[in-house]
Design an enzyme around this catalytic site. Structure first.
Site, PDB file in Angstrom:
ATOM      1  N   HIS A   1     -10.364  -5.266  -2.635  1.00 46.18           N
ATOM      2  CA  HIS A   1      -9.034  -5.531  -2.069  1.00 46.18           C
ATOM      3  C   HIS A   1      -9.122  -5.805  -0.578  1.00 46.18           C
ATOM      4  O   HIS A   1      -9.928  -5.208   0.124  1.00 46.18           O
ATOM      5  CB  HIS A   1      -8.066  -4.379  -2.334  1.00 46.18           C
ATOM      6  CG  HIS A   1      -8.604  -3.036  -1.956  1.00 46.18           C
ATOM      7  ND1 HIS A   1      -9.502  -2.357  -2.747  1.00 46.18           N
ATOM      8  CD2 HIS A   1      -8.389  -2.258  -0.874  1.00 46.18           C
ATOM      9  CE1 HIS A   1      -9.813  -1.210  -2.163  1.00 46.18           C
ATOM     10  NE2 HIS A   1      -9.166  -1.124  -1.026  1.00 46.18           N
TER      11      HIS A   1
ATOM     12  N   ASP B   1       0.857  -1.186   0.000  1.00 45.55           N
ATOM     13  CA  ASP B   1       0.000   0.000   0.000  1.00 45.55           C
ATOM     14  C   ASP B   1       0.892   1.235   0.000  1.00 45.55           C
ATOM     15  O   ASP B   1       1.814   1.346   0.803  1.00 45.55           O
ATOM     16  CB  ASP B   1      -0.919  -0.009   1.238  1.00 45.55           C
ATOM     17  CG  ASP B   1      -2.023   1.040   1.135  1.00 45.55           C
ATOM     18  OD1 ASP B   1      -1.704   2.230   0.953  1.00 45.55           O
ATOM     19  OD2 ASP B   1      -3.198   0.666   1.238  1.00 45.55           O
ATOM     20  N   ILE B   2       0.611   2.168  -0.913  1.00 47.54           N
ATOM     21  CA  ILE B   2       1.475   3.337  -1.082  1.00 47.54           C
ATOM     22  C   ILE B   2       1.315   4.358   0.055  1.00 47.54           C
ATOM     23  O   ILE B   2       2.207   5.168   0.301  1.00 47.54           O
ATOM     24  CB  ILE B   2       1.197   3.987  -2.465  1.00 47.54           C
ATOM     25  CG1 ILE B   2       2.378   4.811  -2.941  1.00 47.54           C
ATOM     26  CG2 ILE B   2      -0.064   4.825  -2.451  1.00 47.54           C
ATOM     27  CD1 ILE B   2       2.272   5.242  -4.403  1.00 47.54           C
TER      28      ILE B   2
ATOM     29  N   GLN C   1     -14.384   3.162   1.370  1.00 49.09           N
ATOM     30  CA  GLN C   1     -13.662   2.611   0.221  1.00 49.09           C
ATOM     31  C   GLN C   1     -13.304   3.743  -0.739  1.00 49.09           C
ATOM     32  O   GLN C   1     -14.140   4.603  -1.049  1.00 49.09           O
ATOM     33  CB  GLN C   1     -14.519   1.564  -0.505  1.00 49.09           C
ATOM     34  CG  GLN C   1     -13.778   0.852  -1.632  1.00 49.09           C
ATOM     35  CD  GLN C   1     -14.636  -0.239  -2.307  1.00 49.09           C
ATOM     36  OE1 GLN C   1     -15.806  -0.421  -1.980  1.00 49.09           O
ATOM     37  NE2 GLN C   1     -14.032  -0.946  -3.243  1.00 49.09           N
TER      38      GLN C   1
ATOM     39  N   HIS D   1      -6.981  -5.493   2.864  1.00 52.59           N
ATOM     40  CA  HIS D   1      -5.836  -4.865   3.529  1.00 52.59           C
ATOM     41  C   HIS D   1      -5.283  -5.848   4.561  1.00 52.59           C
ATOM     42  O   HIS D   1      -6.052  -6.402   5.356  1.00 52.59           O
ATOM     43  CB  HIS D   1      -6.270  -3.621   4.308  1.00 52.59           C
ATOM     44  CG  HIS D   1      -6.846  -2.506   3.497  1.00 52.59           C
ATOM     45  ND1 HIS D   1      -6.117  -1.391   3.148  1.00 52.59           N
ATOM     46  CD2 HIS D   1      -8.082  -2.308   2.985  1.00 52.59           C
ATOM     47  CE1 HIS D   1      -6.885  -0.550   2.469  1.00 52.59           C
ATOM     48  NE2 HIS D   1      -8.090  -1.091   2.351  1.00 52.59           N
TER      49      HIS D   1
END
Ligand code: AMP
Length: 147
Positions: free
Chosen positions: A109, A40-41, A103, A111
């Site tokens: 996705h 995750d960025i 979201q 996490h």
């Protein structure tokens, strides 16, 4: 990428679709024929990983059973790697359905956050250093290779 039954609900220009198409870079942790896992960025914890299906699913409502099984199998691999690399048992599995739930990227996705519900950082706020993400991705990928 596999189609779902409601293709009109899915926006092909979302950022994870672009990753799956190879249009934008990411720090890969793991990939197989049905899933992709990457850093995750804007991590909410050190080692925050996202697992996505190679299916056009907006959220849980769209996810086909074979892809649901695949994202969970990949999540198990990633979590085992996180436990090993960060030497901690605690990992949060989180998944948001709909903007009302928070979201922000409309491709399903999961996490995986090496953190505690009592210590979790803020959602998608601070961009991480790319070199640090690359280092962690490599550590996790190697741990998965050795499973
Ligand atoms: P959600 O709000 O559950 O849809 O989570 C979307 C997640 O995607 C957030 O945690 C963001 O930090 C993350 N994210 C957004 N853009 C990127 C990107 N280009 N690469 C990796 N993660 C991203």
């Amino acid at each position: 990428m596999s189609q779902n039954n409601q293709p009109s609900r899915y926006d092909d220009s979302n950022i994870f679709a672009k990753m799956l198409n190879g249009d934008i870079p990411y720090h890969k942790v793991y990939e197989d024929d049905k899933t992709l896992a990457f850093m995750d960025i804007m991590p909410q914890a050190k080692g925050h990983v996202l697992v996505i299906p190679k299916q056009k699913a907006v959220d849980l409502a769209d996810l086909q059973p074979e892809y649901a099984a695949a994202v969970l199998a990949t999540s198990q691999k990633v979590m085992a790697a996180q436990r090993q690399v960060f030497d901690r048992e605690g990992v949060i599995q989180m998944q948001l359905n709909g903007a009302q739930a928070g979201q922000t990227v409309f491709h399903y996705h999961i996490h995986l956050l090496p953190s505690s519900i009592h210590e979790l950082g803020r959602h998608a706020v601070t961009q991480a250093d790319s070199d640090e993400l690359a280092t962690i991705a490599k550590q996790l990928a190697e741990a998965i290779d050795n499973q």
